[in-house]
Write a protein that holds these residues in place. Structure first.
Motif, PDB file in Angstrom:
ATOM      1  N   LEU A 390      68.101  57.336  49.756  1.00 19.35           N
ATOM      2  CA  LEU A 390      67.348  56.650  48.712  1.00 19.35           C
ATOM      3  C   LEU A 390      68.310  55.836  47.855  1.00 19.35           C
ATOM      4  N   VAL A 391      68.016  54.553  47.687  1.00 18.09           N
ATOM      5  CA  VAL A 391      68.874  53.666  46.906  1.00 18.09           C
ATOM      6  C   VAL A 391      68.001  52.856  45.952  1.00 18.09           C
ATOM      7  N   LEU A 392      68.438  52.772  44.712  1.00 19.16           N
ATOM      8  CA  LEU A 392      67.779  51.973  43.680  1.00 19.16           C
ATOM      9  C   LEU A 392      68.825  51.062  43.064  1.00 19.16           C
ATOM     10  N   THR A 393      68.519  49.757  42.986  1.00 17.11           N
ATOM     11  CA  THR A 393      69.441  48.831  42.331  1.00 17.11           C
ATOM     12  C   THR A 393      68.737  48.136  41.175  1.00 17.11           C
ATOM     13  N   ILE A 399      64.348  45.049  40.025  1.00 17.78           N
ATOM     14  CA  ILE A 399      64.587  46.425  40.427  1.00 17.78           C
ATOM     15  C   ILE A 399      64.201  46.521  41.907  1.00 17.78           C
ATOM     16  N   VAL A 400      65.080  47.030  42.748  1.00 17.78           N
ATOM     17  CA  VAL A 400      64.824  47.101  44.180  1.00 17.78           C
ATOM     18  C   VAL A 400      65.041  48.533  44.662  1.00 17.78           C
ATOM     19  N   TYR A 401      64.080  49.038  45.432  1.00 17.85           N
ATOM     20  CA  TYR A 401      64.151  50.375  46.004  1.00 17.85           C
ATOM     21  C   TYR A 401      64.342  50.257  47.518  1.00 17.85           C
ATOM     22  N   TYR A 402      65.226  51.086  48.069  1.00 18.92           N
ATOM     23  CA  TYR A 402      65.448  51.146  49.517  1.00 18.92           C
ATOM     24  C   TYR A 402      65.259  52.577  50.001  1.00 18.92           C
TER      25      TYR A 402
END
Length: 485
Positions: A390-393, A399-402
């Motif tokens: 889980l990655v949040l930038t 705001i981008v979630y992966y």
């Protein structure tokens, strides 16, 4: 110490015992790329890969939108449907958020996904889109074959009336299936069908760069190499294992520090959060660990988390929430400096959802009484049991979630944080209505590591490389993020 005192149903806004949550007030904002280095685009679609999208509408009223689709393989080679995505473009009603559903599909509704996105360049007839995708279970589409009916729908999350007449992709006269160029389709990230609203042509999903992650700069990394919840290193490293009462979750439940444990799995140390119940508030034990300091804001947040769909033993069906999130405190109702960014997995549904669903949500603010909320979310209705990256930038534009290296949701600049936050993991029960049994059962959520890199946006591949660097150096913990003055 910050703790979440409210939690609300992300999709329908119906009250729960834990509080309330509703998706609302979506803003239009320009969204820009977030790569820390130059990104390499995917190659063009393989020769022979081509699809056509047929569309018909099944509802012209103000209750819900019902776009029905068939995807036809007009190329010369078989196409895995997991590589195909279809976008339907529409103009969001003022202050509205939306919920996707599949009524029926030849390929099976469980093999379809629906997520909402915001256009980088809004037009008079489109500022949002519904993106429909397929899981691996949908199989492949042979040349000349089609998917059969996909009877889809979406509605405002609070079921207020909506207006379709100003929607780019809506065709009120399309009562039978026919090719429809006002929806787009991509194969492997490359557009092969349709025309997007001006300035919003789907772009290839970037591959991860081969360049190494940026070095230096403030960061938090924790491999969770502890002996137990009483290990003094936990507090020394800035963490608090929650024991105080309150929400979210079942009223009267206990937050049990002893249910946060640590063990080796192979070469890695793993943190385990166990939530248990025997069907009563008194028997319910929930778990949470969080940083005591609220000093994290822009940059990259990452964790490797193992979600579970079933209890270790006993009856299944509890409405469980498994999380990784960052948050600060609400200083006053509708305070504009509140912020929260969530990964929330519901293995057995809840909040009006009948089955497993993963949400990512970006919060601007809320008022607890009477309830009012401002946030934006993305969701996928599918099982996420097992380990996931889980990655949040967060930068100054979006705001981008992966999830597992793939973009899951991209949210607007309106929801950017105004002040720092804490980093949290918890696992809790929405209520006790999902399973009425009094037989004891327990659910585990595991965490391999957590990483925050201050003020640097990393790709998922760069996150993996940075974690590998820590581990190859034998570094189990680092916190060089400065305290907030």
């Amino acid at each position: 110490m910050s703790t979440r005192t409210t939690s609300v149903q992300p999709a329908t806004g119906r009250p729960t015992g834990a509080g309330l949550r509703i998706r609302a007030a979506l803003a239009v904002a320009a969204v820009t790329g977030l790569g820390a280095t130059a990104l390499t685009p995917l190659p063009a679609a393989a020769a022979g890969e081509a699809v056509t999208v047929q569309y018909r509408q099944s509802a012209t009223g103000s209750d819900q939108v019902e776009p029905w689709f068939k995807v036809v393989n007009t190329g010369s080679s078989s196409i895995p449907l997991s590589q195909v995505k279809v976008r339907y473009y529409f103009k969001a009603d003022a202050g509205a958020s939306y919920t996707y559903a599949c009524s029926w599909a030849v390929k099976g509704c469980a093999n379809l996904t629906g997520t909402f996105g915001t256009l980088a360049h809004p037009t008079a007839t489109a500022d949002r889109y519904l993106e429909v995708g397929f899981t691996a279970g949908a199989g492949s589409l042979a040349p000349g074959a089609d998917t059969g009916d996909m009877q889809l729908r979406f509605h405002r999350s609070n079921w207020q009336p909506l207006n379709q007449n100003d929607d780019y992709s809506f065709g009120p006269s399309q009562t039978t299936y026919a090719n429809w160029s006002k929806v787009t389709a991509t194969v492997g990230g490359v557009q092969v069908w349709g025309t997007a609203p001006a300035g919003n042509e789907p772009t290839p999903t970037p591959t991860d760069p081969t360049t190494p992650p940026p070095t230096g700069g403030p960061a938090l990394f924790d491999d969770f190499d502890y002996t137990g919840h009483t290990d003094p290193a936990i507090a020394a490293h800035g963490w608090s294992v929650r024991s105080n009462s309150g929400g979210p979750g079942v009223p009267g439940a206990t937050w049990a520090p002893e249910n946060v444990t640590f063990a080796k799995e192979g070469a890695n140390s793993i943190m385990n959060l166990r939530t248990s119940t025997a069907g009563t508030a008194e028997s319910t034990r929930q778990t949470e660990i969080l940083t005591r300091s609220m000093k994290f804001r822009n940059g990259t947040y990452a964790a490797r988390v193992r979600f579970s769909d079933a209890p270790l033993s006993g009856p299944d069906g509890d409405r469980l929430v498994q999380t990784f999130f960052t948050i600060n405190d609400l200083k006053a109702p509708m305070a504009d400096d509140y912020a929260e960014y969530d990964f929330e997995y519901l293995p057995n549904g809840g909040w009006g959802e009948p089955a497993n669903i993963l949400y990512t949500t970006s919060w601007e603010t809320y008022r607890p009484d009477p309830w009012e909320a401002v946030n934006q979310h993305s969701e996928v209705r599918a099982s996420y049991a097992g380990w996931h990256d889980l990655v949040l930038t967060i930068d100054d534009s979006s705001i981008v979630y992966y999830v597992d290296g793939q973009e899951f949701g991209r949210h607007d600049a309106r929801y950017l944080p105004e002040r720092p936050m804490s980093i949290n993991f918890n696992q809790w029960l929405i209520d006790l209505a999902g399973q009425s049994s009094t037989t004891a059962r327990a659910y585990d959520q595991k965490v391999d590591y957590v990483l925050h890199v201050k003020d640097q946006v990393l790709t998922p591949a760069q996150v993996a490389a940075k974690v590998a660097t820590y581990r190859s150096a034998g570094t189990a913990f680092e916190d060089s993020v400065p305290a907030v003055p």
